[in-house]
Design an enzyme around this catalytic site. Sequence first.
Site, PDB file in Angstrom:
ATOM      1  N   HIS A  84     -31.019 -17.625 -14.100  1.00 30.48           N
ATOM      2  CA  HIS A  84     -32.063 -18.089 -15.834  1.00 30.48           C
ATOM      3  C   HIS A  84     -32.791 -18.065 -16.119  1.00 30.48           C
ATOM      4  CE1 HIS A  84     -31.898 -22.496 -13.828  1.00 30.48           C
ATOM      5  NE2 HIS A  84     -33.020 -22.486 -14.549  1.00 30.48           N
ATOM      6  N   ASP A 133     -25.384 -18.212 -11.899  1.00 28.87           N
ATOM      7  CA  ASP A 133     -27.132 -18.027 -11.529  1.00 28.87           C
ATOM      8  C   ASP A 133     -27.908 -18.043 -10.548  1.00 28.87           C
ATOM      9  OD1 ASP A 133     -29.169 -19.292 -12.819  1.00 28.87           O
ATOM     10  OD2 ASP A 133     -28.741 -20.917 -13.356  1.00 28.87           O
ATOM     11  N   SER A 146     -36.156 -25.100 -10.605  1.00 32.15           N
ATOM     12  CA  SER A 146     -34.472 -23.808 -10.395  1.00 32.15           C
ATOM     13  C   SER A 146     -35.215 -22.828  -9.528  1.00 32.15           C
ATOM     14  CB  SER A 146     -34.395 -23.411 -11.730  1.00 32.15           C
ATOM     15  OG  SER A 146     -34.411 -24.208 -13.001  1.00 32.15           O
TER      16      SER A 146
END
Length: 269
Positions: free
Chosen positions: A126, A156, A227
């Site tokens: 992402h 992911d 992230s």
Amino acid sequence: MHDIHRSTKDEELTEEELIELVLDEQQKALAQEQEEHQQGKKPKKQKPIVKWIVWSMAFVLFLNTFALIFQIYSIPAIEFLKVSAQLSAQEDIKTYKKAVVEISTGSSKGTGFAISPDGLIVTNAHVVEDAQTLLVIFPEEGLMEAKLLQSFPDVDLALLQVTGDELPSLSLAENPSYSKNEHVYFIGNPLAFTGIANEGTLLESTPLEDWQEPVMMMEAPVYRGNSGSPVINADGEVIGIVFATMKHEPYGRVGLFVPVQVLHRILNK
């Protein structure tokens, strides 16, 4: 189902971004006014309604500024900066940080880390989704253009490649135990900061909807921008990749990371 929060560029405009845009417009207006003054032009008088709008916008900006300050420089945020400064004084953390990069896509930023000296980089899918450009910044080697090799949205994860030689990299754990309350480190680029080292403790695994296997939870100060951060154990090996946060009873807000075994399977395909 738990409410999982990922940091993506599709989020609404943040206070920080709003302030940046307004400050840019203020600088343009000041530059124009200065130029007109140098040319001997008298500034145009604003109509009452225009003045009211301008003062209203200024008041909203004032409130948003303080909201952002309290959001970023709240007690928890100040604490994680303090912890990062203490950890970054350790020689092992200094070494880990050299391999952790900032990833810029042209519209957002995230974290990644190198796992080979020739520039193979791991991040979240992402983070690089619909990227306009892909730039990677190493703490010491500087800015590099990256190429997206493969993306695996179902877990992911994504693999990037930069051109380099003898780049700093992190080792992947082969078969970590994930013991509850195990102490771990993670390094990333949360909020408006870069190269922030922090620590946490492992909790337990949890299943997610549409995921074939569970992910790991940890009690740690994970924020927007983390992230793609590597989760590192006491042996200095990566045991997972941060990708989201969520609220989970009885722990409250927790960080989520993809176990390193998932990455190994991707690399061995």
